[in-house]
Design a protein around this motif. Structure first.
Motif, PDB file in Angstrom:
ATOM      1  N   GLY A  15       0.451  -1.110   0.220  1.00 15.39           N
ATOM      2  CA  GLY A  15       0.588   0.267  -0.162  1.00 15.39           C
ATOM      3  C   GLY A  15       0.581   1.379  -0.206  1.00 15.39           C
ATOM      4  N   LEU A  16       1.937   1.261   0.840  1.00 16.43           N
ATOM      5  CA  LEU A  16       2.761   2.197   1.083  1.00 16.43           C
ATOM      6  C   LEU A  16       3.586   2.768  -0.964  1.00 16.43           C
ATOM      7  N   VAL A  17       3.425   1.937  -1.885  1.00 18.00           N
ATOM      8  CA  VAL A  17       4.489   2.091  -2.567  1.00 18.00           C
ATOM      9  C   VAL A  17       2.889   2.235  -3.929  1.00 18.00           C
ATOM     10  N   VAL A  18       2.318   1.720  -3.340  1.00 17.01           N
ATOM     11  CA  VAL A  18       0.988   2.024  -4.897  1.00 17.01           C
ATOM     12  C   VAL A  18       0.272   3.400  -4.349  1.00 17.01           C
ATOM     13  N   ALA A  19       0.485   3.581  -3.106  1.00 20.39           N
ATOM     14  CA  ALA A  19      -0.048   5.128  -2.694  1.00 20.39           C
ATOM     15  C   ALA A  19       0.898   6.512  -2.868  1.00 20.39           C
ATOM     16  N   PHE A  20       2.559   6.309  -3.164  1.00 23.32           N
ATOM     17  CA  PHE A  20       3.782   7.163  -3.617  1.00 23.32           C
ATOM     18  C   PHE A  20       3.386   7.074  -4.852  1.00 23.32           C
ATOM     19  N   VAL A  21       3.718   5.521  -5.563  1.00 22.95           N
ATOM     20  CA  VAL A  21       3.243   5.997  -7.423  1.00 22.95           C
ATOM     21  C   VAL A  21       2.364   6.522  -8.018  1.00 22.95           C
ATOM     22  N   TRP A  22       1.268   6.691  -7.494  1.00 23.80           N
ATOM     23  CA  TRP A  22      -0.458   6.944  -7.931  1.00 23.80           C
ATOM     24  C   TRP A  22       0.108   8.339  -7.733  1.00 23.80           C
ATOM     25  N   LEU A  75      10.304   5.509 -11.016  1.00 24.85           N
ATOM     26  CA  LEU A  75      10.624   3.874 -11.565  1.00 24.85           C
ATOM     27  C   LEU A  75      10.773   3.243 -10.750  1.00 24.85           C
ATOM     28  N   PRO A  76      12.051   3.214 -10.498  1.00 29.63           N
ATOM     29  CA  PRO A  76      13.672   2.582  -9.957  1.00 29.63           C
ATOM     30  C   PRO A  76      12.665   1.890  -8.705  1.00 29.63           C
ATOM     31  N   LEU A  77      12.206   3.112  -8.196  1.00 27.62           N
ATOM     32  CA  LEU A  77      11.914   2.650  -6.703  1.00 27.62           C
ATOM     33  C   LEU A  77      10.648   1.113  -6.773  1.00 27.62           C
ATOM     34  N   LEU A  78       9.795   1.222  -8.244  1.00 26.87           N
ATOM     35  CA  LEU A  78       8.910   1.323  -7.986  1.00 26.87           C
ATOM     36  C   LEU A  78       9.251  -0.210  -8.474  1.00 26.87           C
ATOM     37  N   LEU A  99      20.466   5.076 -10.487  1.00 24.24           N
ATOM     38  CA  LEU A  99      19.033   5.725 -11.450  1.00 24.24           C
ATOM     39  C   LEU A  99      18.625   7.148 -11.068  1.00 24.24           C
ATOM     40  N   VAL A 100      17.991   7.247  -9.396  1.00 22.62           N
ATOM     41  CA  VAL A 100      17.416   8.060  -9.252  1.00 22.62           C
ATOM     42  C   VAL A 100      18.390   9.784  -9.080  1.00 22.62           C
ATOM     43  N   LEU A 101      19.004   8.889  -8.526  1.00 19.52           N
ATOM     44  CA  LEU A 101      20.308   9.999  -8.290  1.00 19.52           C
ATOM     45  C   LEU A 101      21.256  10.481  -9.101  1.00 19.52           C
ATOM     46  N   GLY A 102      21.189  10.042 -10.090  1.00 18.15           N
ATOM     47  CA  GLY A 102      22.089  10.039 -11.860  1.00 18.15           C
ATOM     48  C   GLY A 102      21.017  11.311 -12.348  1.00 18.15           C
ATOM     49  N   GLY A 103      19.291  10.687 -12.386  1.00 16.90           N
ATOM     50  CA  GLY A 103      18.387  11.818 -12.993  1.00 16.90           C
ATOM     51  C   GLY A 103      18.250  12.650 -12.376  1.00 16.90           C
ATOM     52  N   ALA A 104      18.617  13.180 -10.632  1.00 13.00           N
ATOM     53  CA  ALA A 104      18.077  14.189 -10.181  1.00 13.00           C
ATOM     54  C   ALA A 104      19.893  14.824 -10.045  1.00 13.00           C
ATOM     55  N   LEU A 105      20.501  14.508 -10.025  1.00 13.35           N
ATOM     56  CA  LEU A 105      21.979  15.266 -10.381  1.00 13.35           C
ATOM     57  C   LEU A 105      21.834  15.612 -12.588  1.00 13.35           C
ATOM     58  N   TRP A 106      20.851  15.135 -12.550  1.00 12.74           N
ATOM     59  CA  TRP A 106      21.406  15.664 -14.310  1.00 12.74           C
ATOM     60  C   TRP A 106      20.030  16.975 -14.541  1.00 12.74           C
ATOM     61  N   ILE A 144      12.408  -1.850   2.887  1.00 13.24           N
ATOM     62  CA  ILE A 144      13.534  -1.803   1.906  1.00 13.24           C
ATOM     63  C   ILE A 144      12.977  -0.215   0.546  1.00 13.24           C
ATOM     64  N   PHE A 145      11.775  -0.207   0.977  1.00 10.43           N
ATOM     65  CA  PHE A 145      10.619   1.100   0.669  1.00 10.43           C
ATOM     66  C   PHE A 145      11.500   2.433   1.226  1.00 10.43           C
ATOM     67  N   LEU A 146      10.744   2.338   2.061  1.00 12.09           N
ATOM     68  CA  LEU A 146      10.717   2.697   3.194  1.00 12.09           C
ATOM     69  C   LEU A 146      12.018   3.719   3.722  1.00 12.09           C
ATOM     70  N   GLY A 147      13.401   2.908   3.789  1.00 11.09           N
ATOM     71  CA  GLY A 147      14.897   3.441   3.539  1.00 11.09           C
ATOM     72  C   GLY A 147      15.016   4.055   2.898  1.00 11.09           C
ATOM     73  N   PHE A 148      14.936   3.408   1.264  1.00 13.40           N
ATOM     74  CA  PHE A 148      15.513   4.403   0.648  1.00 13.40           C
ATOM     75  C   PHE A 148      14.813   5.526   0.511  1.00 13.40           C
ATOM     76  N   LEU A 149      13.578   5.752   0.514  1.00 14.48           N
ATOM     77  CA  LEU A 149      12.919   7.274  -0.435  1.00 14.48           C
ATOM     78  C   LEU A 149      13.497   8.112   1.654  1.00 14.48           C
ATOM     79  N   PHE A 150      13.237   8.011   2.433  1.00 19.01           N
ATOM     80  CA  PHE A 150      14.494   8.644   3.256  1.00 19.01           C
ATOM     81  C   PHE A 150      15.765   8.915   2.793  1.00 19.01           C
TER      82      PHE A 150
END
Length: 326
Positions: A52-59, A72-75, A104-111, A200-206
């Motif tokens: 449910g956490l992932v669904v809410a985030f992606v939605w 997308l990498p988090l999903l 992918l996320v950090l590289g995209g954010a940096l770019w 895993i999702f929460l630790g990564f997102l934090f």
């Protein structure tokens, strides 16, 4: 604020059906978390509450038009973690996926200009994200601990970290709403576990949020300290296990929260509440210290860590003495 309330409610409403339907499916399919050597529970319990956490985030990410590299990498990582909940994957595969998602996320954010620190720091940032992701996963072992800790950590980032100014603001708010929907299923008596898909999702997102928000070393230390109890418990436990000559890959119950819940018999909700109080107290201290620079924050963290280590070893030593006296 109206938008934030709307997305919070969206996360809540998406999470509750997931917490009802996912465990029913998993139970019927025979996918239950059976009590084991590392477990702090005594009855088979379905996992997958983190869906449910992932669904809410992606939605919400899709609704607000968040760039693909942010969600997308988090999903993909969450889907892999859910597969691991059902059928264990090798540690190598999981680590490789975590590093790839972080890159992918950090590289995209940096770019895209969403990161203010130099590009050469991306390597240590990758290790920070992956280390925090796994630390969070290891600390998800008793009722409510991972969920309450996430609520406090993200609330601190919103209040003190300026998270409202980042592209992840509304998705984070939705995740907090989803956590509110999940917690009644997990606390005080667990009818559902978060599973790797959630921890895993929460630790990564934090960790990702800390990297996006930090504009200086002082801010990085302050924001990372919002997860202090998890870092402290994991670090002290690793030192203890190395001292005992134990394999770090073997299942165990040596974390302080596990010791309190199992050997000392403290109710899970009380241990979770204690960790939350410590988390809030340290957060307030480092926010105040951050006004005076990074060294002051390090001083607070070092003192708090020393006190944590002393408490950890003192409680366990006293327990051994009490057991020997019987």
């Amino acid at each position: 604020m109206t938008g934030a309330a709307l997305y919070f409610l969206t996360g809540l409403l998406l999470s509750i059906p997931c917490c009802i339907l996912v465990p029913r499916y998993l139970t019927r399919a025979g996918f239950l978390d059976l009590p084991g050597e590392r477990s702090s529970h005594v009855r088979p319990t379905p996992k997958g509450g983190g869906v449910g956490l992932v669904v809410a985030f992606v939605w919400v990410a899709v609704v607000i038009g968040l760039p693909l590299f942010f969600w997308l990498p988090l999903l993909a990582l969450a889907i892999l973690s859910f597969v691991n909940d059902l059928r264990s994957l090798s540690a190598g595969v999981r680590l490789a996926a975590q590093f790839m998602a972080a890159l992918l996320v950090l590289g995209g954010a940096l770019w895209a200009g969403h990161i203010s620190w130099p590009a050469f720091l991306i390597l240590p940032a990758l290790f920070f994200v992956v280390a925090t992701t796994n630390c969070y996963n290891f600390m998800d072992g008793i009722n409510g601990l991972a969920g309450i800790t996430a609520v406090v950590a993200f609330a601190c980032l919103l209040v003190f970290g300026g998270a409202a100014e980042t592209p992840l603001f509304y998705p984070i708010v939705a995740v907090m709403g989803a956590l509110l929907g999940f917690l009644p299923f997990n606390l005080p008596r667990a009818r559902l576990f978060m599973g790797d898909v959630g921890s895993i999702f929460l630790g990564f997102l934090f960790a990702l949020s800390v990297c996006l928000l930090a504009g200086s070393w002082t801010e990085f230390l302050v924001f990372a300290s919002f997860l202090f109890p998890f870092y402290a418990d994991e670090a002290v436990t690793v030192v203890e296990r190395l001292w005992r000559g134990e394999s770090l890959l073997a299942p165990h119950r040596r974390h302080l929260y596990q010791f309190l819940a199992n050997e000392r018999g403290v109710a899970h909700w009380k241990v979770t509440a204690l960790y939350a109080v410590i988390q809030i107290f340290v957060a307030l201290l480092v926010v105040a210290a951050g006004r005076h620079g990074a060294w002051h924050v390090l001083g607070i963290d070092a003192a708090a860590f020393g006190l944590w280590a002393w408490t950890h070893y003192s409680l366990k030593r006293r327990y051994v003495v009490d057991q020997g006296a019987r």
